[in-house]
Enzyme design. Structure first.
Site, PDB file in Angstrom:
ATOM      1  CG  HIS A 297      -4.562   4.583  -2.861  1.00 43.92           C
ATOM      2  ND1 HIS A 297      -5.461   5.093  -3.773  1.00 43.92           N
ATOM      3  CD2 HIS A 297      -4.203   5.629  -2.064  1.00 43.92           C
ATOM      4  CE1 HIS A 297      -5.625   6.384  -3.541  1.00 43.92           C
ATOM      5  NE2 HIS A 297      -4.877   6.731  -2.500  1.00 43.92           N
ATOM      6  CD  GLU A 298      -1.891   5.354   1.191  1.00 41.30           C
ATOM      7  OE1 GLU A 298      -1.082   6.287   1.024  1.00 41.30           O
ATOM      8  OE2 GLU A 298      -3.122   5.539   1.320  1.00 41.30           O
TER       9      GLU A 298
ATOM     10  CG  HIS B   3      -0.452   8.422  -2.608  1.00 42.49           C
ATOM     11  ND1 HIS B   3      -0.868   9.386  -3.502  1.00 42.49           N
ATOM     12  CD2 HIS B   3      -1.582   7.992  -1.965  1.00 42.49           C
ATOM     13  CE1 HIS B   3      -2.178   9.535  -3.420  1.00 42.49           C
ATOM     14  NE2 HIS B   3      -2.638   8.698  -2.503  1.00 42.49           N
TER      15      HIS B   3
ATOM     16  CD  GLU C  10      -5.797  10.493  -2.663  1.00 47.22           C
ATOM     17  OE1 GLU C  10      -6.030   9.267  -2.652  1.00 47.22           O
ATOM     18  OE2 GLU C  10      -4.935  11.026  -1.941  1.00 47.22           O
TER      19      GLU C  10
END
Length: 562
Positions: free
Chosen positions: A389-390, A393, A457
């Site tokens: 997930h990061e 980003h 997100e």
């Protein structure tokens, strides 16, 4: 803009209104609400009839802020010790510990205070500084009263620890105690709230003697007791021996030469990121040089850009982040980052009881992922989901994008106000319309931030899933386990509060909320979509049309009553 004596008068009025409200609630509770209404309506009518529109807004907002600060400071009487057989644990107290907190607070606010005294009265920055000083002053008052009032009790029969102070009342079942450690002294750079971020620490230290550190679900408690070794031995019986560190952890004083770099990094964070002291001194210096407003604006923007460039180092210092020394985590991160096509991403860990991970840095070449110590206790497949997930980003430069989008909105608002200033010569004639416009700007800013953040997100969840061996199912399971752990800690923290009583807080973020209002908050104002929605869409959509579904559900869930 009203400054000096006038604004101080409105601060006193806000405090006075709260005292009247509190007195009415105690003496005539049947009509205390209506007394509040009459006071505020009367104050608003008087202010707007005697001041210009913008001065009236500033004055009324100052009163509100002082009112709510007073409400936070003035609490109802607390029970010092619960019923039953309790032994008081004697605390070590001295004035030096409290004076150190006051000194650090004064240093952080020094630049802002200097600007408030010597800066131009017409500067809106003075008003921002005033609100910051009210908030910081309130927090400092709470800290002072806590130090003088804190008491700790232990019950062997009940196997509980009770903390009582002016603002904090907690009862901890010792079966929840994860581990216990001794530190050689209080670490101010770790405990002072202005020098940290994302901290779940409860600082009740009252001296610079040895500190006993108690780790519990969702929070860590720091105390200075008179016999730390004795109480460590007693409380250690309730913990898993494998998790405890027998030796005393050495902590250097904040002024020690080996701590200078750490101290400067945290002060820079407090003055430039968490506060505005650095910006205030920059503007004051340019004002003293008679620089034009455009030069001041450009200088502030350039300093903001510099802070964005330095954000990885600044946040690493603020969070006391250290290189991750878990080989399995580093190996998983390397594999995920290679799959994402990004390099030079470092993995750090920070001491925190919150289950969280965050991407830091404004570009791919200077990025890092910081994981909390609690997160590193999760199963490996969950950690992989968080890393994936990061990674998205970082790849999509979401940290930089979110800052630029926020700056774009604020720039548009400033531009609109400049147009108003040029074309509306008598704002007093449009008070209601301007008031509605200002309220709309505040609400729209929250909606705008939430929209941009949730979009990033959702994208990170679904693109991140493609980097995992287990795909969407693994990402969904990672988010599910993360939500369960977070919910458990929140419920534990609620149960610790003596004020919670029998109505213990029930949290289940994996179930759709039945309340339309809370769904509206979740989808329109929160930075993340609700967890039940994130997990559900990962399992059902598997990346196909998920952004369209998010847009549709964002509207549908916000207006559907059932």
């Amino acid at each position: 803009m009203p400054m000096g004596t006038h604004l101080f008068l409105f601060m006193l009025l806000g405090l006075g209104f709260y005292l009247i409200s509190a007195l009415a609630a105690k003496l005539i509770p049947a009509i205390d609400f209506w007394i509040d209404i009459v006071l505020w309506v009367g104050a608003a009518a008087y202010i707007f009839s005697h001041l210009s529109f913008m001065d009236g807004i500033v004055s009324l907002a100052t009163m509100f802020y002082c009112y709510w600060t007073a409400m936070d400071l003035i609490v109802s009487e607390r029970v010092e010790k619960p019923s039953g057989d309790w032994q008081e644990i004697e605390l070590a107290k001295n004035k030096t510990r409290l004076l150190s907190d006051i000194t650090l607070t004064a240093i952080v606010f020094a630049g802002a205070v200097i600007f408030f005294i010597y800066g131009p009265d017409t500067s809106p920055l003075k008003y921002v500084i005033l609100l910051g000083m009210i908030s910081g002053g309130g927090a400092l008052v709470k800290r002072i009263l806590n130090v003088f009032s804190v008491k700790v009790f232990y019950s062997a029969a009940l196997e509980k620890l009770h903390i009582s102070s002016h603002y904090e009342t907690r009862t901890y079942p010792l079966s929840d105690l994860k581990n216990i450690q001794l530190e050689s002294t209080a670490d101010l750079l770790k405990l002072h709230p202005l020098l940290t971020m994302y901290s779940s620490r409860l600082d009740l230290t009252t001296s610079f003697q040895q500190v006993i550190k108690l780790s519990l679900p969702g929070e860590t408690l720091f105390l200075t007791v008179k016999e730390p070794q004795k109480w460590k031995t007693i409380l250690q019986e309730y913990t898993d021996a494998e998790n405890n560190v027998d030796n005393v952890i050495s902590v250097l004083p904040f002024y020690h030469r080996k701590n200078v770099k750490r101290l400067l990094g945290k002060l820079y964070f407090a003055a430039s990121v968490k506060g505005v002291s650095a910006y205030a001194l920059l503007v004051l210096a340019l004002y003293a040089l008679h620089a034009s407003p455009w030069v001041m604006a450009v200088a502030v923007i350039l300093y903001w850009v510099f802070n964005m460039y330095m954000s990885d180092r600044v946040l690493r210092a603020a969070m006391d982040a250290k290189s991750c020394h878990h080989p399995h985590v580093q190996a998983a991160a390397d594999k995920i980052f290679r799959s994402a096509g990004i390099s030079h991403v470092r993995i750090y860990e920070t001491e925190s009881d919150d289950y969280n991970g965050m991407a830091v840095g404004m570009n791919v070449g200077r990025s890092m992922v910081i994981l909390t110590s609690a997160t590193l206790t999760l199963p490996q497949r969950v950690i992989e989901g968080i890393l994936a997930h990061e990674a998205i980003h970082i790849k999509k430069r979401d940290v930089l994008s979110s800052q630029l989008l926020r700056f774009l909105y604020l720039g548009a608002v400033v531009g609109i106000f400049l147009l108003f200033e040029q074309h509306i010569t008598h704002p007093e004639a449009h008070k209601i319309a301007l008031w509605a416009f200002i309220m709309a700007i505040i609400i729209l800013f929250q909606l705008y931030q939430s929209f941009c953040s949730q979009w990033m997100e959702v994208r990170a969840d679904n693109l991140g899933a493609s980097l995992l061996d287990g795909g969407y199912k693994q990402m969904a399971e990672a988010l599910r386990i993360l939500a369960v752990r977070q919910d458990e800690d929140i419920q534990k923290q609620s149960a610790y509060s003596s004020e919670a009583g029998e109505d213990e807080l029930q949290i289940d973020s994996l179930t759709r909320d039945k309340s339309w209002f809370f769904r509206l908050i979740d989808f329109q104002f929160a930075p993340h979509p609700p967890m039940y929605w994130r997990v559900g869409t990962l399992l059902s959509n598997k990346g196909h049309g998920v952004l369209k579904r998010w847009l549709r559900d964002r509207l549908k869930e916000s207006i559907t009553l059932k």
